[in-house]
Design a protein around this motif. Sequence first.
Motif, PDB file in Angstrom:
ATOM      1  N   GLN A   1       0.851  -1.175   0.000  1.00 21.99           N
ATOM      2  CA  GLN A   1       0.000   0.000   0.000  1.00 21.99           C
ATOM      3  C   GLN A   1       0.893   1.233   0.000  1.00 21.99           C
ATOM      4  O   GLN A   1       1.807   1.353   0.821  1.00 21.99           O
ATOM      5  CB  GLN A   1      -0.901  -0.021   1.230  1.00 21.99           C
TER       6      GLN A   1
ATOM      7  N   LYS B   1       0.881   5.642  -0.512  1.00 25.79           N
ATOM      8  CA  LYS B   1       0.060   6.842  -0.524  1.00 25.79           C
ATOM      9  C   LYS B   1       0.407   7.638  -1.779  1.00 25.79           C
ATOM     10  O   LYS B   1       1.564   7.993  -2.003  1.00 25.79           O
ATOM     11  CB  LYS B   1       0.321   7.679   0.724  1.00 25.79           C
TER      12      LYS B   1
ATOM     13  N   ARG C   1      -4.108   9.540  -1.286  1.00 23.41           N
ATOM     14  CA  ARG C   1      -4.939   8.330  -1.133  1.00 23.41           C
ATOM     15  C   ARG C   1      -4.045   7.104  -1.069  1.00 23.41           C
ATOM     16  O   ARG C   1      -3.019   7.032  -1.743  1.00 23.41           O
ATOM     17  CB  ARG C   1      -5.869   8.171  -2.336  1.00 23.41           C
TER      18      ARG C   1
ATOM     19  N   GLU D   1      -3.182   3.475  -2.151  1.00 24.50           N
ATOM     20  CA  GLU D   1      -3.451   2.606  -3.293  1.00 24.50           C
ATOM     21  C   GLU D   1      -2.613   1.349  -3.158  1.00 24.50           C
ATOM     22  O   GLU D   1      -1.517   1.382  -2.613  1.00 24.50           O
ATOM     23  CB  GLU D   1      -3.078   3.308  -4.607  1.00 24.50           C
TER      24      GLU D   1
ATOM     25  N   ARG E   1      -4.936  -6.524   0.982  1.00 21.36           N
ATOM     26  CA  ARG E   1      -5.066  -5.602   2.102  1.00 21.36           C
ATOM     27  C   ARG E   1      -4.643  -6.246   3.419  1.00 21.36           C
ATOM     28  O   ARG E   1      -4.219  -5.574   4.327  1.00 21.36           O
ATOM     29  CB  ARG E   1      -6.504  -5.086   2.187  1.00 21.36           C
TER      30      ARG E   1
ATOM     31  N   GLU F   1     -12.793  -0.827  -0.317  1.00 20.18           N
ATOM     32  CA  GLU F   1     -11.430  -0.524  -0.750  1.00 20.18           C
ATOM     33  C   GLU F   1     -10.703   0.450   0.164  1.00 20.18           C
ATOM     34  O   GLU F   1      -9.516   0.320   0.396  1.00 20.18           O
ATOM     35  CB  GLU F   1     -11.453   0.055  -2.171  1.00 20.18           C
ATOM     36  N   GLU F   2     -11.419   1.475   0.660  1.00 19.85           N
ATOM     37  CA  GLU F   2     -10.734   2.565   1.339  1.00 19.85           C
ATOM     38  C   GLU F   2     -11.184   2.815   2.769  1.00 19.85           C
ATOM     39  O   GLU F   2     -10.773   3.786   3.386  1.00 19.85           O
ATOM     40  CB  GLU F   2     -10.904   3.858   0.527  1.00 19.85           C
TER      41      GLU F   2
ATOM     42  N   PRO G   1     -11.557   6.167   7.100  1.00 19.12           N
ATOM     43  CA  PRO G   1     -10.717   5.893   5.939  1.00 19.12           C
ATOM     44  C   PRO G   1      -9.415   5.181   6.356  1.00 19.12           C
ATOM     45  O   PRO G   1      -8.809   5.531   7.361  1.00 19.12           O
ATOM     46  CB  PRO G   1     -10.403   7.273   5.372  1.00 19.12           C
TER      47      PRO G   1
ATOM     48  N   SER H   1      -6.712   5.478   4.966  1.00 18.37           N
ATOM     49  CA  SER H   1      -5.628   6.454   4.809  1.00 18.37           C
ATOM     50  C   SER H   1      -5.349   7.223   6.098  1.00 18.37           C
ATOM     51  O   SER H   1      -4.307   7.866   6.218  1.00 18.37           O
ATOM     52  CB  SER H   1      -5.951   7.435   3.683  1.00 18.37           C
TER      53      SER H   1
END
Length: 180
Positions: free
Chosen positions: A50, A52, A56, A58, A123, A153-154, A172, A174
């Motif tokens: 993952q 950033k 965001r 990704e 994830r 997803e987020e 989130p 993030s």
Amino acid sequence: MSHTDPATDTPDDDRPRWYVIQCKGGESFRAAEHLANQNYELFHPVLEVQKKRRGRLEWVQEPLFPHYLFLRLDRVASNWRPIRSTRGVLRIVTFGTAMPVPISDELVEVLCQHGVTRSENPRQLYFRQGESVDITEGPFKDLQAVFESHKGEERAIVLLNLLHRQQRLEMPVSQLKRHD
């Protein structure tokens, strides 16, 4: 008589073996694609991580060994010539001699068994259920929580101690980071 000398791991037989290919900087995916198009058997171990980007998180694939991949080649039957001129390839790795030396089949088997080439749920590589996380943004910034699960997803579900009770919060992904 065919045999492998275990001290040098240099094959005297004609069976296919794995060889290390060094790629040009940042071009291992390009090299893998072009070698696959030429029908070479290859192994390009990647991990899903993952990152950033533009604020965001990704999921992206990154090589486990940046600048390297593995080709399974037969000393006699394989066509070695096109490899060096393949886009993204720098050279076939040699160790002290002009002849490439194969790596052990067991190394590639171990990597395959540990699933580095793909992930059922990438994830899960980033946050695991029960793991301590820090909240980095929002109204709960700088508080510690326990990661419970992903939601889409987020988004993530975390457990946060508020008012002497554990509360489930959705936020989130993030806004979370591993607790150090």
